[in-house]
Write an enzyme that holds these catalytic residues in place. Structure first.
Site, short mmCIF file in Angstrom:
data_model
loop_
_atom_site.label_atom_id
_atom_site.label_comp_id
_atom_site.label_asym_id
_atom_site.label_seq_id
_atom_site.Cartn_x
_atom_site.Cartn_y
_atom_site.Cartn_z
N CYS A 121 1.51 5.57 8.72
CA CYS A 121 2.45 4.77 7.92
C CYS A 121 2.83 3.57 8.87
CB CYS A 121 3.80 6.21 7.96
SG CYS A 121 3.38 7.06 6.77
N CYS A 181 9.98 -5.55 14.45
CA CYS A 181 9.30 -5.12 15.73
C CYS A 181 8.44 -5.42 16.90
CB CYS A 181 9.38 -3.29 15.67
SG CYS A 181 11.29 -3.02 14.71
N GLY A 205 8.22 -2.12 5.32
CA GLY A 205 9.26 -2.43 5.33
C GLY A 205 10.58 -1.72 5.47
N GLU A 206 12.02 -2.30 5.63
CA GLU A 206 13.26 -1.97 6.08
C GLU A 206 13.65 -0.85 4.62
OE1 GLU A 206 14.68 0.29 8.77
OE2 GLU A 206 15.97 0.56 7.33
N SER A 233 13.95 5.50 13.65
CA SER A 233 12.76 4.97 14.11
C SER A 233 14.02 3.93 16.22
CB SER A 233 11.94 3.40 14.03
OG SER A 233 11.82 3.75 12.97
N LEU A 234 13.67 5.74 17.24
CA LEU A 234 14.00 5.23 18.19
C LEU A 234 13.57 4.08 18.88
CD1 LEU A 234 17.37 5.48 19.43
CD2 LEU A 234 16.13 8.23 20.70
N HIS A 235 12.67 4.94 19.55
CA HIS A 235 11.64 4.71 20.38
C HIS A 235 12.17 3.67 21.38
CE1 HIS A 235 9.59 4.24 16.12
NE2 HIS A 235 9.53 3.39 16.17
N GLU A 276 0.69 -1.22 0.20
CA GLU A 276 0.33 -0.05 0.27
C GLU A 276 1.10 1.07 -0.02
OE1 GLU A 276 -2.81 -0.07 3.29
OE2 GLU A 276 -3.96 -1.76 2.42
N CYS A 305 4.86 -4.06 15.96
CA CYS A 305 4.74 -2.93 14.21
C CYS A 305 4.09 -4.59 13.95
CB CYS A 305 6.10 -2.75 13.72
SG CYS A 305 5.82 -2.73 11.45
N CYS A 336 3.39 8.33 0.89
CA CYS A 336 4.36 7.38 1.73
C CYS A 336 4.44 6.00 1.63
CB CYS A 336 3.46 6.91 3.61
SG CYS A 336 3.87 5.93 5.19
N ASN A 362 -0.75 3.28 17.18
CA ASN A 362 -1.70 2.76 16.57
C ASN A 362 -2.17 1.70 16.67
OD1 ASN A 362 -3.82 3.14 14.84
ND2 ASN A 362 -2.70 3.03 12.62
N SER A 404 13.02 6.79 6.90
CA SER A 404 13.33 6.04 7.94
C SER A 404 13.28 5.01 8.42
CB SER A 404 11.39 5.94 8.85
OG SER A 404 11.10 5.11 9.32
N CYS A 456 8.51 -7.31 6.01
CA CYS A 456 9.68 -6.95 6.94
C CYS A 456 10.27 -7.68 7.35
CB CYS A 456 9.52 -5.77 7.60
SG CYS A 456 10.69 -5.01 8.48
N1 SAH Z 1 10.94 -0.06 8.81
C1 SAH Z 1 11.16 2.06 8.88
C2 SAH Z 1 10.18 1.93 8.35
C3 SAH Z 1 8.71 1.95 8.60
S1 SAH Z 1 7.99 2.09 9.59
C4 SAH Z 1 10.97 1.55 10.08
O1 SAH Z 1 11.35 1.33 10.86
O2 SAH Z 1 11.55 3.36 10.57
C5 SAH Z 1 7.72 4.13 9.82
C6 SAH Z 1 7.76 4.46 10.97
O3 SAH Z 1 6.10 3.78 12.09
C7 SAH Z 1 8.43 3.76 11.94
O4 SAH Z 1 9.10 4.18 13.48
C8 SAH Z 1 8.09 2.43 12.98
O5 SAH Z 1 8.16 2.08 14.49
C9 SAH Z 1 6.04 3.47 13.02
N2 SAH Z 1 5.71 1.86 13.59
C10 SAH Z 1 5.77 0.64 13.16
N3 SAH Z 1 4.46 0.54 14.15
C11 SAH Z 1 3.71 1.28 14.57
C12 SAH Z 1 2.02 1.25 15.01
N4 SAH Z 1 1.30 0.38 15.79
N5 SAH Z 1 1.90 2.72 15.38
C13 SAH Z 1 2.50 3.77 15.44
N6 SAH Z 1 4.21 4.32 14.40
C14 SAH Z 1 4.11 2.26 14.31
FE1 SF4 Z 2 9.85 -3.73 9.90
FE2 SF4 Z 2 9.69 -1.22 10.24
FE3 SF4 Z 2 7.70 -2.36 10.96
FE4 SF4 Z 2 10.20 -2.60 12.63
S1 SF4 Z 2 8.74 -0.88 12.32
S2 SF4 Z 2 9.04 -4.57 11.95
S3 SF4 Z 2 11.33 -2.55 11.05
S4 SF4 Z 2 8.70 -1.83 9.58
#
Ligand code: SAH
Ligand code: SF4
Length: 416
Positions: A391, A163, A217-218, A271-273, A139, A166, A152, A348, A249, A159
């Site tokens: 996203c 994570c 995806g990464e 994506s630090l978190h 998408e 995610c 986006c 989300n 990202s 992926c």
């Molecule tokens: N793989 C890459 C890019 C895709 S994810 C990455 O991880 O950076 C894009 C962003 O959305 C990342 O910061 C990811 O951590 C965040 N993300 C993933 N799932 C999420 C969710 N359920 N709620 C909010 N943000 C989320």
């Molecule tokens: Fe992959 Fe990014 Fe989701 Fe982590 S947050 S599983 S790297 S898409």
């Protein structure tokens, strides 16, 4: 799910009605079982040198190739031509010859959803390359705002990184997208929004002004294709979206962060978190390979970062997990010396997840601390919630749809 229309142009507000008047015929969602992969290769996503090579292979004389490449580049990336016969500055014989061997096709768009807030989501189908799975789906989401329109874009189907918060990481299918499939997402958005140079756009300004590699995806695990695609997107003689308006990202693939600066030169988001390795190992398992200290060093070394070109640190707000004031303090401390922006993302939720989004007043407290420490910390409100279009949260709803769709098809087959 309110105000959503799959495969129709129905829209809620007047602005949306105007927008939808510009786009083509409504899309009908086509059954997955009927998917036919393209028979001919598309020139979309090839570099100039690769197009020249393809022209050589069909007998175009060396002396002519450069000029032909320029013409094709202009028609594909400035005018958005969808067929060779639109390319009127190229001789008819040549156009016919090109059409025998190639296309300028983008990924097939099979559904379009328009959210109450104007966000649009397109479901794209791609060849799977095997017999068992008919096709892959990704998408692409368009988020309009007053001063910009952000697309986006996905870099992989699924992926590999898992994570824990995610949804994409839970998907079974994984494959890298090609450069053409990545560029193709921008082409599809411009097609559907009628956003090419010679088509009518409001006040002559473009609708897709920014690109974020924040879909599925990464991107740094598909480095070459992402690089080739983004160089095309940024090309001044084509789509021409400046590198400063493109953000990649990553969850922290350290060796490729430096390459991103050197070979692509786009804006970086991390994506630090989490601020402690122990927690980040759990949330972003790639942290075991590239821990926080190494990741931050790569950010300090990122070529071209400055106060005018800050690195964005994304921080998803997970209730009781990473949202304490202690975390906020550590975050500010560890980013010292890096030209940084902090993006707080409300989590989300998706069906089956154990995490919850932090309470709003906690997000505010966290954000206030960061703000007082000198960082602008916009809370990125998830857009298009009604179509699950945030996203990093792509495809979940459609995945359910396609299961339903398959069941419906089977049921139909049985009653036939
Ligand atoms: N793989 C890459 C890019 C895709 S994810 C990455 O991880 O950076 C894009 C962003 O959305 C990342 O910061 C990811 O951590 C965040 N993300 C993933 N799932 C999420 C969710 N359920 N709620 C909010 N943000 C989320
Ligand atoms: Fe992959 Fe990014 Fe989701 Fe982590 S947050 S599983 S790297 S898409």
């Amino acid at each position: 799910m309110t105000g959503i229309s799959i495969g129709t142009e129905a829209a809620g507000s007047a602005t949306q009605a105007q927008t939808s008047a510009r786009v083509g015929a409504p899309l009908e969602k086509i059954a997955l079982e009927t998917y036919v992969p393209p028979a001919k290769p598309s020139l979309v996503g090839l570099s100039r040198a690769e197009i020249a090579e393809q022209l050589g292979a069909i007998g175009v004389a060396p002396a002519q190739r450069k000029m032909r490449v320029q013409q094709l580049w202009h028609w594909i990336y400035v005018r958005g031509a969808e067929r060779f016969d639109e390319m009127t500055s190229i001789s008819k014989a040549m156009r016919e010859e090109l059409a025998v061997h190639f296309t300028v096709a983008r990924p097939e768009v099979v559904a379009e959803q328009i959210s109450n807030d104007g966000t649009r989501k397109w479901l794209l189908r791609l060849p799977s390359g095997d017999q068992i799975e008919k096709a892959h789906e990704v998408e692409c989401v368009y988020i309009p705002e007053t001063d910009r329109g952000t697309l986006c874009v996905s870099s992989q189907v699924g992926c590999t990184l898992n994570c824990s918060f995610c949804h994409t990481g839970t998907q079974r299918l994984v494959r890298n997208l090609t450069a053409g499939e990545i560029v193709g997402q921008i082409m599809v958005a411009r097609d559907r929004l009628n956003d090419w140079a010679d088509r009518v756009t409001p006040a002559g300004s473009r609708l897709v002004t920014n690109v974020v590699m924040m879909g599925m995806g990464e991107p740094l695990y598909n480095f070459d294709a992402v690089r080739d695609a983004l160089l095309i997107v940024a090309d001044n003689e084509g789509i021409g979206i400046s590198r400063r308006r493109i953000t990649l990202s990553t969850s922290g693939v350290v060796p490729n962060i430096i390459r991103t600066g050197d070979e692509i030169g786009v804006m970086l988001a991390i994506s630090l978190h989490a601020v402690r390795d122990e927690l980040r190992n759990e949330l972003v398992p790639l942290n075991r390979k590239y821990p926080i200290a190494e990741l931050l060093q790569a950010c300090r070394d990122y070529p071209g970062s400055s106060n005018a070109r800050r690195i964005t640190f994304e921080y998803v707000m997970l209730k009781g997990v990473n949202d304490s004031l202690e975390d906020a303090k550590l975050l500010v401390k560890m980013l010292k010396g890096i030209p940084a922006k902090i993006n707080l993302i409300p989590f989300n939720p998706w069906p089956g997840t154990a995490y919850e989004c932090s309470d709003w007043d906690q997000i505010e407290k966290f954000s206030e601390y960061i703000f007082n420490a000198g960082y602008s910390s916009p809370v990125r409100t998830p857009r298009g919630r009604d179509i699950l279009a945030a996203c990093g949260q792509l495809k979940s709803e459609t995945e359910k749809l396609s299961v339903r769709e398959r069941q419906a098809l089977r049921a139909m087959a049985m009653t036939d």
